[in-house]
Design a protein around this motif. Sequence first.
Motif, PDB file in Angstrom:
ATOM      1  N   ASP A 122      24.978 -71.870  92.728  1.00 38.09           N
ATOM      2  CA  ASP A 122      25.815 -70.765  93.184  1.00 38.09           C
ATOM      3  C   ASP A 122      26.545 -71.090  94.476  1.00 38.09           C
ATOM      4  O   ASP A 122      27.181 -70.230  95.072  1.00 38.09           O
ATOM      5  N   SER A 123      26.483 -72.349  94.927  1.00 37.27           N
ATOM      6  CA  SER A 123      27.137 -72.724  96.183  1.00 37.27           C
ATOM      7  C   SER A 123      28.636 -72.923  96.027  1.00 37.27           C
ATOM      8  O   SER A 123      29.378 -72.873  97.000  1.00 37.27           O
TER       9      SER A 123
ATOM     10  N   VAL B  91      32.148 -71.980  93.452  1.00 34.31           N
ATOM     11  CA  VAL B  91      32.628 -71.140  92.354  1.00 34.31           C
ATOM     12  C   VAL B  91      32.973 -71.963  91.122  1.00 34.31           C
ATOM     13  O   VAL B  91      32.963 -71.454  89.988  1.00 34.31           O
TER      14      VAL B  91
ATOM     15  N   TYR C  28      27.689 -68.619  88.711  1.00 31.56           N
ATOM     16  CA  TYR C  28      26.951 -67.595  89.454  1.00 31.56           C
ATOM     17  C   TYR C  28      27.848 -66.778  90.368  1.00 31.56           C
ATOM     18  O   TYR C  28      27.623 -65.577  90.554  1.00 31.56           O
ATOM     19  N   GLN C  29      28.865 -67.391  90.954  1.00 28.31           N
ATOM     20  CA  GLN C  29      29.742 -66.640  91.845  1.00 28.31           C
ATOM     21  C   GLN C  29      30.482 -65.533  91.093  1.00 28.31           C
ATOM     22  O   GLN C  29      30.708 -64.452  91.629  1.00 28.31           O
TER      23      GLN C  29
ATOM     24  N   TYR D 227      27.978 -62.771  90.590  1.00 22.58           N
ATOM     25  CA  TYR D 227      27.786 -62.026  91.826  1.00 22.58           C
ATOM     26  C   TYR D 227      28.941 -61.055  92.053  1.00 22.58           C
ATOM     27  O   TYR D 227      28.755 -59.945  92.558  1.00 22.58           O
ATOM     28  N   ALA D 228      30.154 -61.484  91.697  1.00 18.41           N
ATOM     29  CA  ALA D 228      31.320 -60.599  91.822  1.00 18.41           C
ATOM     30  C   ALA D 228      31.169 -59.388  90.907  1.00 18.41           C
ATOM     31  O   ALA D 228      31.533 -58.263  91.275  1.00 18.41           O
TER      32      ALA D 228
ATOM     33  N   THR E 124      38.464 -68.505  89.982  1.00 17.10           N
ATOM     34  CA  THR E 124      37.158 -68.930  89.473  1.00 17.10           C
ATOM     35  C   THR E 124      37.157 -70.409  89.137  1.00 17.10           C
ATOM     36  O   THR E 124      36.159 -70.926  88.632  1.00 17.10           O
TER      37      THR E 124
ATOM     38  N   ARG F  61      36.871 -67.610  96.379  1.00 16.33           N
ATOM     39  CA  ARG F  61      35.833 -66.854  95.692  1.00 16.33           C
ATOM     40  C   ARG F  61      36.494 -65.859  94.754  1.00 16.33           C
ATOM     41  O   ARG F  61      37.655 -65.470  94.952  1.00 16.33           O
TER      42      ARG F  61
ATOM     43  N   SER G 261      36.190 -62.230  86.283  1.00 16.58           N
ATOM     44  CA  SER G 261      36.401 -63.555  85.707  1.00 16.58           C
ATOM     45  C   SER G 261      37.833 -63.769  85.251  1.00 16.58           C
ATOM     46  O   SER G 261      38.249 -64.902  84.980  1.00 16.58           O
TER      47      SER G 261
END
Length: 236
Positions: free
Chosen positions: A9-10, A12, A22-23, A26-27, A124, A130, A154
């Motif tokens: 998740d570090s 995007v 994962y980013q 999270y959004a 993305t 982000r 997305s």
Amino acid sequence: MQPSGRGYDSGVSTFSPDGRLYQVEYARESVKRGTTTVGLKYRDGVVLIVDKRISSKLVIADSIEKMYQIDDHIGITTSGLVADARQLVERARIQCQVNRMTYGDSIAVTALVKKMCDHKQSFTQYGGVRPFGTALLIAGIDNDGIHLYETDPSGAYQSYQAGAIGRGRSSVIDYFESKWKNNMTQNAAIKLGLEALSESLEDDINSDTVEIAIVNSDGYHKLDHETALKHLAKLS
């Protein structure tokens, strides 16, 4: 403690071994924390309803904006990060004006949705950015008919007869699936939308924080507070 994304998740643009971004997820969680927004088609257009759900009685409700006019025939409501939504709204308005200046005509609703989702998708795919932490309900009417689209952080989008975004989405969708009917009148659609919104809330609807807008052949227009109160009174 190991992060939930296990290091994936570090960035995007980094897929996890099971194919997840994962980013983006999270959004989507940011959208789920936002207030509930409702949209549904009726015989002559689309009804949009937002619950601004202010956290303090000191906040002036009119200072919070979750519903926007994009063009004469298009309206947008948002859920999630308001600042992100403002950037997307501004871009949508520019796209409408560019189309009008280039082709001398208003933009098709589906064309605008595709352009907005292409823009969201680009956030993305590249490092150093982000995803937008907001979802949009885009309602409009054009030569191809009446439209209601839901967009995702997305960049995905889907067309709906009736839809919702925000924390109460599941409850609203369940209510619409059992109650929505084709060819409803405008008043019936507003009543159904308010009922669905009420089902998703733990407390009663706050008349000071609910806004209603209509998009039909006459264009986009937001109902004044007195008219909205009359529709809310019918719920009891």
